[in-house]
Design an enzyme around this catalytic site. Sequence first.
Site, mmCIF file in Angstrom:
data_model
loop_
_atom_site.group_PDB
_atom_site.id
_atom_site.type_symbol
_atom_site.label_atom_id
_atom_site.label_comp_id
_atom_site.label_asym_id
_atom_site.label_seq_id
_atom_site.Cartn_x
_atom_site.Cartn_y
_atom_site.Cartn_z
ATOM 1 N N HIS A 91 -44.831 -91.623 59.652
ATOM 2 C CA HIS A 91 -43.794 -90.625 59.355
ATOM 3 C C HIS A 91 -43.152 -90.084 60.644
ATOM 4 O O HIS A 91 -43.511 -88.999 61.099
ATOM 5 C CB HIS A 91 -44.410 -89.444 58.602
ATOM 6 C CG HIS A 91 -44.906 -89.742 57.240
ATOM 7 N ND1 HIS A 91 -44.159 -89.501 56.116
ATOM 8 C CD2 HIS A 91 -46.087 -90.250 56.807
ATOM 9 C CE1 HIS A 91 -44.853 -89.839 55.046
ATOM 10 N NE2 HIS A 91 -46.026 -90.305 55.433
ATOM 11 N N GLU A 150 -44.592 -90.341 47.140
ATOM 12 C CA GLU A 150 -45.522 -91.033 46.251
ATOM 13 C C GLU A 150 -44.759 -92.183 45.607
ATOM 14 O O GLU A 150 -43.837 -91.974 44.830
ATOM 15 C CB GLU A 150 -46.051 -90.058 45.200
ATOM 16 C CG GLU A 150 -47.468 -90.367 44.736
ATOM 17 C CD GLU A 150 -47.518 -91.639 43.895
ATOM 18 O OE1 GLU A 150 -48.419 -92.467 44.125
ATOM 19 O OE2 GLU A 150 -46.654 -91.813 43.027
ATOM 20 N N GLU A 176 -40.402 -88.694 60.949
ATOM 21 C CA GLU A 176 -39.593 -87.512 60.628
ATOM 22 C C GLU A 176 -40.353 -86.202 60.822
ATOM 23 O O GLU A 176 -39.731 -85.137 60.888
ATOM 24 C CB GLU A 176 -39.074 -87.607 59.187
ATOM 25 C CG GLU A 176 -40.092 -87.399 58.086
ATOM 26 C CD GLU A 176 -40.886 -88.635 57.747
ATOM 27 O OE1 GLU A 176 -41.655 -88.572 56.755
ATOM 28 O OE2 GLU A 176 -40.773 -89.656 58.454
ATOM 29 N N CYS A 233 -43.466 -94.961 55.144
ATOM 30 C CA CYS A 233 -44.643 -94.799 54.290
ATOM 31 C C CYS A 233 -44.344 -95.273 52.865
ATOM 32 O O CYS A 233 -44.255 -96.472 52.632
ATOM 33 C CB CYS A 233 -45.131 -93.350 54.332
ATOM 34 S SG CYS A 233 -46.808 -93.149 53.669
#
Length: 207
Positions: free
Chosen positions: A185, A54, A187, A85
């Site tokens: 993402h 965030e 990962e 992101c």
Amino acid sequence: MSRRSTSPRIGVLALQGDVREHLAALAGAGATPVAVRRRAELEEVDGLIIPGGESTTMSRLLGVFDLYEPLRARLAEGMPAYGSCAGMIMLASEILDTRPDARHLDALDITVRRNAFGRQVESFETDVEIEGITGGHPMRAVFIRAPWVEGAGDGVQVLARVPEGPAEGRIIAVRQGDVLATSFHPEVTGDRRVHEYFVDMVAAKIE
């Protein structure tokens, strides 16, 4: 993955977000991964990943942990960085649809729109080609409350765009010098090609 004469020491900003997943991906890509929460840890790494999470919370925590100015300084000195992101948002020079008190790092000459693809329930996956990384073998990209790039400066290389759907053509991966960012993402999928690419970037910088 290419042959390297060194195993670069790469940090993951460990204040919030997908820290464990990035550490595991770095280890699998041939780097020495380090969780970074303190200024001394930041000073010891060859490169840094800013994970998804965030972005406004991350911005606040950089101040709480006294890392904001040291991180800006290291980026200005040329430390390689990769943001996924929320990490892309943090590295940008301009952010749309964010809080007025949110801070960013000005490491990429891009304008990003926060949560551009919609809310968490509108998260999605698609196959993408990434210039210099996928080589004709698309990567499964996971978008979770993801940003997109609305504008990029002349020095920014666009590596990938959304291939189809309502957001077709939107920029989702960029590189400027030794700074890399993706809206998605890598990962979380087990596909290490983006991490291998970044590890090679860092290794080339320090060799």
